[in-house]
Write an enzyme that holds these catalytic residues in place. Structure first.
Site, PDB file in Angstrom:
ATOM      1  N   TYR A   1     -11.255  -1.498  -0.703  1.00 41.14           N
ATOM      2  CA  TYR A   1     -11.415  -1.044   0.689  1.00 41.14           C
ATOM      3  C   TYR A   1     -10.218  -0.225   1.153  1.00 41.14           C
ATOM      4  O   TYR A   1     -10.280   0.419   2.205  1.00 41.14           O
ATOM      5  CB  TYR A   1     -11.640  -2.250   1.618  1.00 41.14           C
ATOM      6  CG  TYR A   1     -10.419  -2.820   2.318  1.00 41.14           C
ATOM      7  CD1 TYR A   1      -9.562  -3.699   1.671  1.00 41.14           C
ATOM      8  CD2 TYR A   1     -10.121  -2.480   3.634  1.00 41.14           C
ATOM      9  CE1 TYR A   1      -8.446  -4.235   2.312  1.00 41.14           C
ATOM     10  CE2 TYR A   1      -9.003  -3.005   4.277  1.00 41.14           C
ATOM     11  CZ  TYR A   1      -8.165  -3.881   3.616  1.00 41.14           C
ATOM     12  OH  TYR A   1      -7.062  -4.389   4.245  1.00 41.14           O
TER      13      TYR A   1
ATOM     14  N   TYR B   1       0.826  -1.218   0.000  1.00 35.12           N
ATOM     15  CA  TYR B   1       0.000   0.000   0.000  1.00 35.12           C
ATOM     16  C   TYR B   1       0.860   1.268   0.000  1.00 35.12           C
ATOM     17  O   TYR B   1       0.329   2.367   0.079  1.00 35.12           O
ATOM     18  CB  TYR B   1      -0.942   0.009   1.202  1.00 35.12           C
ATOM     19  CG  TYR B   1      -1.945  -1.131   1.235  1.00 35.12           C
ATOM     20  CD1 TYR B   1      -2.896  -1.275   0.219  1.00 35.12           C
ATOM     21  CD2 TYR B   1      -1.963  -2.066   2.270  1.00 35.12           C
ATOM     22  CE1 TYR B   1      -3.818  -2.313   0.235  1.00 35.12           C
ATOM     23  CE2 TYR B   1      -2.892  -3.114   2.299  1.00 35.12           C
ATOM     24  CZ  TYR B   1      -3.813  -3.236   1.278  1.00 35.12           C
ATOM     25  OH  TYR B   1      -4.736  -4.261   1.297  1.00 35.12           O
TER      26      TYR B   1
ATOM     27  N   ASP C   1      -2.083 -11.081   8.995  1.00 37.43           N
ATOM     28  CA  ASP C   1      -1.214 -12.186   8.547  1.00 37.43           C
ATOM     29  C   ASP C   1       0.194 -12.067   9.106  1.00 37.43           C
ATOM     30  O   ASP C   1       0.812 -13.069   9.461  1.00 37.43           O
ATOM     31  CB  ASP C   1      -1.105 -12.175   7.017  1.00 37.43           C
ATOM     32  CG  ASP C   1      -2.310 -12.818   6.360  1.00 37.43           C
ATOM     33  OD1 ASP C   1      -3.032 -13.574   7.045  1.00 37.43           O
ATOM     34  OD2 ASP C   1      -2.519 -12.576   5.166  1.00 37.43           O
TER      35      ASP C   1
HETATM   36  C1  LIG Z   1       2.525 -10.792   3.408  1.00 35.73           C
HETATM   37  C2  LIG Z   1       1.689  -9.674   3.909  1.00 35.73           C
HETATM   38  C3  LIG Z   1       0.497  -9.947   4.535  1.00 35.73           C
HETATM   39  C4  LIG Z   1      -0.303  -8.924   5.007  1.00 35.73           C
HETATM   40  N1  LIG Z   1      -1.476  -9.234   5.630  1.00 35.73           N
HETATM   41  C5  LIG Z   1      -2.262  -8.261   6.094  1.00 35.73           C
HETATM   42  C6  LIG Z   1      -3.467  -8.573   6.771  1.00 35.73           C
HETATM   43  O1  LIG Z   1      -3.763  -9.733   7.023  1.00 35.73           O
HETATM   44  N2  LIG Z   1      -4.269  -7.567   7.170  1.00 35.73           N
HETATM   45  C7  LIG Z   1      -3.939  -6.276   6.957  1.00 35.73           C
HETATM   46  O2  LIG Z   1      -4.722  -5.402   7.344  1.00 35.73           O
HETATM   47  N3  LIG Z   1      -2.808  -5.938   6.331  1.00 35.73           N
HETATM   48  C8  LIG Z   1      -1.951  -6.884   5.889  1.00 35.73           C
HETATM   49  N4  LIG Z   1      -0.779  -6.549   5.268  1.00 35.73           N
HETATM   50  C9  LIG Z   1      -0.474  -5.129   5.009  1.00 35.73           C
HETATM   51  C10 LIG Z   1       0.357  -4.413   6.104  1.00 35.73           C
HETATM   52  O3  LIG Z   1       1.554  -5.076   6.331  1.00 35.73           O
HETATM   53  C11 LIG Z   1      -0.344  -4.248   7.411  1.00 35.73           C
HETATM   54  O4  LIG Z   1      -1.606  -3.657   7.249  1.00 35.73           O
HETATM   55  C12 LIG Z   1       0.434  -3.404   8.408  1.00 35.73           C
HETATM   56  O5  LIG Z   1      -0.175  -3.483   9.662  1.00 35.73           O
HETATM   57  C13 LIG Z   1       0.503  -1.936   8.021  1.00 35.73           C
HETATM   58  O6  LIG Z   1       1.776  -1.465   8.312  1.00 35.73           O
HETATM   59  P1  LIG Z   1       2.099  -0.440   9.495  1.00 35.73           P
HETATM   60  O7  LIG Z   1       1.254  -0.759  10.645  1.00 35.73           O
HETATM   61  O8  LIG Z   1       3.550  -0.464   9.662  1.00 35.73           O
HETATM   62  O9  LIG Z   1       1.531   0.859   8.825  1.00 35.73           O
HETATM   63  P2  LIG Z   1       2.147   2.279   8.764  1.00 35.73           P
HETATM   64  O10 LIG Z   1       3.006   2.371   7.559  1.00 35.73           O
HETATM   65  O11 LIG Z   1       2.725   2.663  10.057  1.00 35.73           O
HETATM   66  O12 LIG Z   1       0.832   3.058   8.490  1.00 35.73           O
HETATM   67  C14 LIG Z   1       0.091   2.893   7.334  1.00 35.73           C
HETATM   68  C15 LIG Z   1      -0.604   4.187   7.005  1.00 35.73           C
HETATM   69  O13 LIG Z   1      -1.557   4.483   8.021  1.00 35.73           O
HETATM   70  C16 LIG Z   1      -1.542   5.864   8.320  1.00 35.73           C
HETATM   71  N5  LIG Z   1      -1.077   6.003   9.707  1.00 35.73           N
HETATM   72  C17 LIG Z   1      -0.305   5.133  10.385  1.00 35.73           C
HETATM   73  N6  LIG Z   1      -0.154   5.530  11.649  1.00 35.73           N
HETATM   74  C18 LIG Z   1      -0.848   6.670  11.777  1.00 35.73           C
HETATM   75  C19 LIG Z   1      -1.114   7.525  12.876  1.00 35.73           C
HETATM   76  N7  LIG Z   1      -0.655   7.242  14.082  1.00 35.73           N
HETATM   77  N8  LIG Z   1      -1.878   8.621  12.654  1.00 35.73           N
HETATM   78  C20 LIG Z   1      -2.370   8.885  11.443  1.00 35.73           C
HETATM   79  N9  LIG Z   1      -2.163   8.099  10.374  1.00 35.73           N
HETATM   80  C21 LIG Z   1      -1.413   6.986  10.541  1.00 35.73           C
HETATM   81  C22 LIG Z   1      -0.640   6.529   7.341  1.00 35.73           C
HETATM   82  O14 LIG Z   1      -1.365   6.955   6.229  1.00 35.73           O
HETATM   83  C23 LIG Z   1       0.293   5.414   6.959  1.00 35.73           C
HETATM   84  O15 LIG Z   1       0.802   5.600   5.691  1.00 35.73           O
HETATM   85  C24 LIG Z   1       0.087  -7.568   4.820  1.00 35.73           C
HETATM   86  C25 LIG Z   1       1.291  -7.305   4.201  1.00 35.73           C
HETATM   87  C26 LIG Z   1       2.094  -8.326   3.743  1.00 35.73           C
HETATM   88  C27 LIG Z   1       3.375  -8.001   3.085  1.00 35.73           C
END
Ligand SMILES: Cc1cc2nc3c(=O)[nH]c(=O)nc-3n(C[C@H](O)[C@H](O)[C@H](O)COP(=O)(O)OP(=O)(O)OC[C@H]3O[C@@H](n4cnc5c(N)ncnc54)[C@H](O)[C@@H]3O)c2cc1C
Ligand SMILES: Cc1cc2nc3c(=O)[nH]c(=O)nc-3n(C[C@H](O)[C@H](O)[C@H](O)COP(=O)(O)OP(=O)(O)OC[C@H]3O[C@@H](n4cnc5c(N)ncnc54)[C@H](O)[C@@H]3O)c2cc1C
Lengths: 564, 564
Positions: free
Chosen positions: B504, B108, B170
């Site tokens: 979504y 994403y 995941d």
């Molecule tokens: C193999 C694989 C499987 C995955 N499976 C899943 C799954 O089962 N379900 C799922 O949902 N995702 C999945 N993902 C996607 C992703 O890895 C996760 O959603 C992960 O939790 C998001 O990364 P992060 O929490 O580091 O997000 P971040 O990069 O920290 O945040 C994502 C975005 O959210 C917003 N944000 C974050 N924190 C804040 C804040 N405090 N205030 C305001 N805005 C904020 C920003 O826009 C930011 O760009 C998967 C990815 C991979 C590679």
């Protein structure tokens, strides 16, 4: 105070002249049809309705003077474009407008507006279609005028209860939309109505029409096509399946707010669980409250208690059986001894717990054995199924309907505890715990005593908290009684705020006071609410003052409620 | 294009001069400490991280040029007041700022900003405390840097899993806050993370701090007292018990949005259900998808399927076992015959279903007998428990952890299906039905074929709908492969919109395109979103362009993504 001209309403909209009002009304008649415009001209017209025939002009359980929360006219649009045009007209004339669906919001203000002289926009009269009942995906799509009774009767008529059930509040006469956007509660596993809504169509203060969630994506496969009126476009096939859509999830800002008029809403139905058993557990002593609550918490959080159960004080049940006179000649709050006496007479506890089991027999059995064991720890606890109770007005027999989504009117009876019975709801939130329940009960009961009123209330147990519903019953023809009720609620709000408790919803008369208790960091949340309000409704015409949110076009102090 | 001065970042914030940038940076260092300010000076510094060591400067799975979605500097505030000050500073300098928590948002956009040259505000580095784990009421309160792994390890360390479980995606390396406000999903009964959040603390674009829900009511009994910093005030004791508070319910507008920075959040924990059994059901034929989905729908809506189950295409499982090379020498999309072969080799189905049973034995038994009977209608369906599978990288053995809230890294393996594996998620919503699933599978698979890419995907089944997750795996060192992946997602968005399907959540590169498909009634929803955005963030500094919402200070066309 201006002198009245002919054709004037009892109360003109603020800042509106007689001519402007007359102009506005003729324009409104052109939009909605003369038969859908009713002007409140004299105080004689302010006749309190009943729950079954609610009035559409003022608060029929008025705690202030009956003519305080009163509209200048009630106007009933026939369809969505008329709602949109009415919003544009109100903007043009700078006239405040208070939307409601049915007007059965008793205890919270009924149909009445916060600002005297507002236009009441009655959505339910003409916009009352059940647009869809989908048993495969278990949802319904309704207009504002659809009541719980209407939807239930639809299911009955089409033999659909074998497939899906609805969730109903204590009484079934309210609007599904009105109740949900006020974040009302019911008692099945689907009792959190806002959680169970899915997809809205909303008229914004400027008259624009949006659909939320997946509804924002036009769906050609569902029949969406150019040329159709927006509100008549068939919805996206996932509109009522998935709430969030894409981007900011806006639905919440249309609840308990003055940011939009909800003209269609999806609501999830509960699949028939394939088995059902309601039950009551009675607890003999007032102080059992503490132990009972601590038993409820883990069971509810684990969903062993599958539905939204209630723990009712003796008088809430007793008042369904008869009025105060039928139990006592006292005109004081009943004493503990008298309450014990009543409990004994009715073969009930000082606290009575109502729940239900859902699912096939082995599941119900497994849950019931856990529940029964847990509550058996309370000395004297007794367990009943509906067939065990033979008295007239058995609350258990009524709850046995409510908890499977069959609406009733029975609970209405407690409002008549006093002559000319009227009521105000005081409804703080608390942790599900013996300590919190007991303290909140003591604090509220003490003030009821001081006001000379009986404590009638129950605890409605949600996912992690409980709504404590204190039913302040008063005599609406007795100015003293009204004054006491008003004093009581104002005092309780402050008392409870000092304990960190806040209310989930309230009556017009105390919206500002309660909003004022949610004042973390110098009212930062209210400033945010005001910023959004001013952006979406720059003239401040839609329900100014609702839940304490005043647009910048109003001087909020000038609209404070007289408390004498 | 201006010539670069010394100290300049690779990409300056839009409209910002070298001097202004230098000024800004020295002010930012004074606020957050020099050690928490990192400037991206050269493209050499844009080193793709890994999931375990994510970079904080750009999209490590870049589908455009690696230096397109890139920040000018990454700044990591140490506490809430510093976040507030940074917002004020960005307003003062008119510099866009993109907040993220951890930066593991791969597929994403990772940590990258939508507008090149934005400041990346990394919340997770220093603000990573687990502030509370309450087993009695089953919730936790966390800061942005708390990952699923962190919270899980905390439960393990304190022996709390006997009482409460978490819900994990995941992979467990993401931020609980980041995932939840992106409306991510997990797989236990608590899989809808936004539904299960409760209470936020949010820094608004103007630097103001709010608490939502009951958090807005200062609670002296919890220790709230004058003189403490607002963010250090102990919260209301019902803040994480009851979501809605009083008045408009605002939490939703802080999800998938650019209206606030979430600095604390409550999340409900699942009480240990007192029993657990994961299972897999395999279905031999590609076309079984249709029948299987129609079996799933009623079971899921009735909650016989208690959790968020997944139906995975063979390659999603196969790719966990090995990369494409390990199965085939083909560089074309694998044929049906080849896929059948792989399924046979791995002793899996063309579709494989993963679920779990929760509760004491009699409940699990009752549910399992219904589930087993229902799926047995599919010829060749096979049923497995984890102990039945002995292969290395058994997906069932991994899911058996995930579905009880134990985080893992195993699923990461499918990203390496191709060399230099990178991925994009395409994730449309659909009704849970054989017709919808089959059509959506055909439409997406056809385009994958055209792009020369294998279809790897699963259906994640929510309460009334499914998230279809198509994992577009590409080779990030191969410009052709990247181009195909980008073409594929853009094409799928339009194809699906024509069928009424919308996504979504999405990658930075296609946010505008997807927002454009949610265009009911002449983009009425987007106009609303823009109105709110402009009101709360008049300078448009917070995450401009996030999910297609551009402030009026940006010319949205000028920021369109190059597609060549
Ligand atoms: C193999 C694989 C499987 C995955 N499976 C899943 C799954 O089962 N379900 C799922 O949902 N995702 C999945 N993902 C996607 C992703 O890895 C996760 O959603 C992960 O939790 C998001 O990364 P992060 O929490 O580091 O997000 P971040 O990069 O920290 O945040 C994502 C975005 O959210 C917003 N944000 C974050 N924190 C804040 C804040 N405090 N205030 C305001 N805005 C904020 C920003 O826009 C930011 O760009 C998967 C990815 C991979 C590679
Ligand atoms: C004995 C008794 C028991 C009760 N038990 C319960 C209970 O169990 N649970 C419960 O929740 N309530 C209960 N109530 C309160 C009340 O009767 C119900 O909540 C009822 O559903 C509300 O009335 P209504 O739907 O007619 O609301 P309306 O008067 O139609 O609406 C209420 C308010 O909602 C807003 N509104 C309504 N429609 C719209 C719209 N379309 N667009 C924008 N704003 C709108 C307006 O501000 C309006 O003033 C009880 C009342 C009594 C007397």
């Amino acid at each position: 105070v201006t002198s009245r001209s002919s054709g004037d309403p009892l109360v003109l909209p603020p800042g509106t002249s007689s001519e402007q009002f007359a102009d506005f009304i003729s324009r409104a008649k052109a939009i909605c049809g003369a038969e859908n415009v009713f002007i409140v001209e004299t105080s004689d017209q302010l006749i309190d309705g009943t729950y079954k025939e609610p009035n559409k002009t003022h608060d029929m359980h008025a705690v202030l003077d009956r003519s305080y929360f009163v509209c200048s006219a009630t106007i009933s649009p026939r369809n969505v474009p008329e709602v949109q045009e009415m919003m544009r007209l109100c903007n043009e004339f700078d006239i405040p407008v208070w939307p409601f669906s049915i007007g059965r919001n008793t205890g919270y203000g009924g149909a009445a507006p916060r600002v005297p002289g507002s236009i009441c926009l009655e959505l339910g009269k003409n916009m009352n279609r059940i647009l869809e009942v989908n048993t495969e995906d278990a949802y319904a799509l309704v207009e504002p005028g659809v009541t719980y009774f209407d939807l239930h009767e639809y299911l009955e008529k089409h033999n659909l209860r074998e497939k899906v059930w609805i969730d109903v509040p204590d009484l079934g006469g309210g609007s599904i939309i009105g109740n949900t956007i006020e974040r009302g509660v019911g008692y099945t596993p689907y009792g959190d109505h806002f959680m169970m809504h899915c997809g809205m169509e909303v008229v914004l203060p400027n008259g624009e029409l949006i659909r939320t969630g997946m509804g924002a994506l036009p769906d050609k496969t569902s029949g969406h096509r150019d040329g159709l009126r927006p509100d008549e476009q068939p919805g996206n096939k996932a509109w009522h399946l998935f709430n969030y859509g894409f981007g900011p999830y806006n639905d919440g800002i249309f609840t308990q707010s003055n940011l939009g008029i909800v003209v269609k809403m999806g609501i999830w139905l509960m699949p028939n669980p394939g088995g059902y058993q309601a039950y009551m557990i009675t607890f003999p002593r007032d102080e059992d409250l503490h132990q009972v609550m601590d038993i409820i918490r883990p069971l509810r959080i684990q969903m062993v208690l599958q539905n939204v159960p209630t723990l009712r004080s003796i008088l809430m049940d007793a008042a369904v059986h008869g009025n105060k006179k039928s139990f006592s000649n006292s005109d004081k709050p009943l004493t503990d001894a008298e309450l014990d006496e009543i409990a004994k007479k009715l073969d009930l506890g000082r606290w009575n717990f109502y729940g239900a089991l859902y699912g096939p027999e082995p599941i119900r059995e497994a849950l019931w054995s856990i529940i029964k064991k847990a509550f058996s720890a309370v000395p004297g606890a007794k367990f009943y199924f509906p067939e065990d109770r033979h008295e007239e007005y058995s609350v258990l027999r009524t709850r046995a309907l409510t908890l499977q989504g069959i609406p009733t009117f029975d609970e209405l009876r407690w409002v008549d505890w006093l002559p000319n019975g009227a009521h105000l709801f005081f409804s703080p939130i608390a942790k599900i715990s013996g300590d919190d329940a007991t303290l909140q009960y003591q604090v509220t009961k003490k003030r009821c005593d001081e006001a000379g009123l009986d404590f009638i209330g129950d605890f409605v147990v949600g996912m992690r908290e409980m709504h404590h519903i204190v039913c302040i019953v008063f005599d609406r023809e007795d100015p003293e009684s009204k004054k006491k009720a008003h004093w009581l609620i104002r005092t309780l709000i402050d008392d409870c705020a000092a304990y960190g408790w806040g209310e989930y919803r309230t009556h017009l008369a105390v919206m500002d006071q309660i909003a004022g208790t949610y004042n973390f960091n110098d009212n930062a949340q209210m400033k945010l609410n005001e910023q959004i309000k001013n952006a979406l409704d720059p003239k401040g015409v839609l329900a100014p003052g609702k839940n304490g949110v005043w647009p910048s076009t109003y001087n909020k102090k000038a609209w404070a409620i007289p408390t004498d």
